[in-house]
Design a protein around this motif. Structure first.
Motif, PDB file in Angstrom:
ATOM      1  N   GLU A  99       0.813  -1.202   0.000  1.00  0.00           N
ATOM      2  CA  GLU A  99       0.000   0.000   0.000  1.00  0.00           C
ATOM      3  C   GLU A  99       0.854   1.262   0.000  1.00  0.00           C
ATOM      4  O   GLU A  99       1.964   1.285   0.528  1.00  0.00           O
ATOM      5  N   PHE A 100       0.291   2.298  -0.568  1.00  0.00           N
ATOM      6  CA  PHE A 100       0.944   3.598  -0.644  1.00  0.00           C
ATOM      7  C   PHE A 100       1.022   4.234   0.739  1.00  0.00           C
ATOM      8  O   PHE A 100       0.068   4.151   1.529  1.00  0.00           O
ATOM      9  N   VAL A 101       2.150   4.868   1.016  1.00  0.00           N
ATOM     10  CA  VAL A 101       2.330   5.592   2.276  1.00  0.00           C
ATOM     11  C   VAL A 101       2.483   7.095   2.014  1.00  0.00           C
ATOM     12  O   VAL A 101       1.754   7.909   2.570  1.00  0.00           O
ATOM     13  N   ALA A 102       3.463   7.449   1.182  1.00  0.00           N
ATOM     14  CA  ALA A 102       3.740   8.864   0.937  1.00  0.00           C
ATOM     15  C   ALA A 102       4.537   8.998  -0.356  1.00  0.00           C
ATOM     16  O   ALA A 102       5.196   8.055  -0.791  1.00  0.00           O
ATOM     17  N   ALA A 103       4.471  10.196  -0.951  1.00  0.00           N
ATOM     18  CA  ALA A 103       5.229  10.466  -2.166  1.00  0.00           C
ATOM     19  C   ALA A 103       5.711  11.905  -2.150  1.00  0.00           C
ATOM     20  O   ALA A 103       5.151  12.759  -1.450  1.00  0.00           O
ATOM     21  N   GLY A 149      10.894  18.304  -4.319  1.00  0.00           N
ATOM     22  CA  GLY A 149      10.566  18.221  -2.895  1.00  0.00           C
ATOM     23  C   GLY A 149       9.492  19.197  -2.460  1.00  0.00           C
ATOM     24  O   GLY A 149       9.123  19.218  -1.281  1.00  0.00           O
ATOM     25  N   SER A 150       8.978  19.988  -3.384  1.00  0.00           N
ATOM     26  CA  SER A 150       8.009  21.019  -3.010  1.00  0.00           C
ATOM     27  C   SER A 150       6.594  20.474  -2.820  1.00  0.00           C
ATOM     28  O   SER A 150       5.766  21.117  -2.174  1.00  0.00           O
ATOM     29  N   LEU A 151       6.317  19.307  -3.389  1.00  0.00           N
ATOM     30  CA  LEU A 151       4.991  18.706  -3.281  1.00  0.00           C
ATOM     31  C   LEU A 151       5.087  17.366  -2.562  1.00  0.00           C
ATOM     32  O   LEU A 151       5.955  16.545  -2.875  1.00  0.00           O
ATOM     33  N   THR A 152       4.206  17.149  -1.606  1.00  0.00           N
ATOM     34  CA  THR A 152       4.169  15.892  -0.873  1.00  0.00           C
ATOM     35  C   THR A 152       2.743  15.361  -0.820  1.00  0.00           C
ATOM     36  O   THR A 152       1.770  16.130  -0.889  1.00  0.00           O
TER      37      THR A 152
END
Length: 123
Positions: free
Chosen positions: A45-49, A54-57
């Motif tokens: 499963e997806f956690v974070a991207a 690095g400006s968009l999370t």
């Protein structure tokens, strides 16, 4: 491109861990990066991207407000700061990279994967 995840371990509920993902290659800053996890008997499963700059999370709802993704393009490294850990966060955590899709939550769209690092949260 090769990815190496590290920083996993055993921690009590409420504790913190910081995962690192070292990425080889000269074009690190061109890649969108992500963290995924897989618990025993469950799908990955997806956690974070995070975007190449690095400006968009982006975060899964289950970790929003507790986890923070970041990257240091000068060090070719991505991080995942995990706070207020819960037993349900127990999984193998994988870092991944792709050159086309920023913020993707779909593991299929990532081209490169690290080997995974185990995170175990005890209650």
């Amino acid at each position: 491109v090769q990815l190496q995840a590290s920083g996993g371990g055993l921690v009590q509920a409420g504790g913190s861990l910081r995962l690192s993902c070292a990425v080889s290659g000269r074009t690190f800053s061109m890649y969108a990066l992500g963290w995924f996890r897989q618990a025993p008997g469950k799908e990955r499963e997806f956690v974070a991207a995070i975007s190449p700059s690095g400006s968009l999370t982006y975060y899964a709802d289950s970790v929003k407000g507790r986890f923070t993704i970041s990257r240091d393009n000068a060090k070719n490294t991505m991080y995942l700061q995990m706070n207020s850990l819960k037993p349900e966060d127990t999984a193998v955590y994988y870092c991944a990279a792709n050159a086309r899709y920023t913020g993707s939550r779909d593991a299929v769209l990532y081209d490169y994967w690290g080997q995974g690092t185990q995170v175990t949260v005890s209650s």
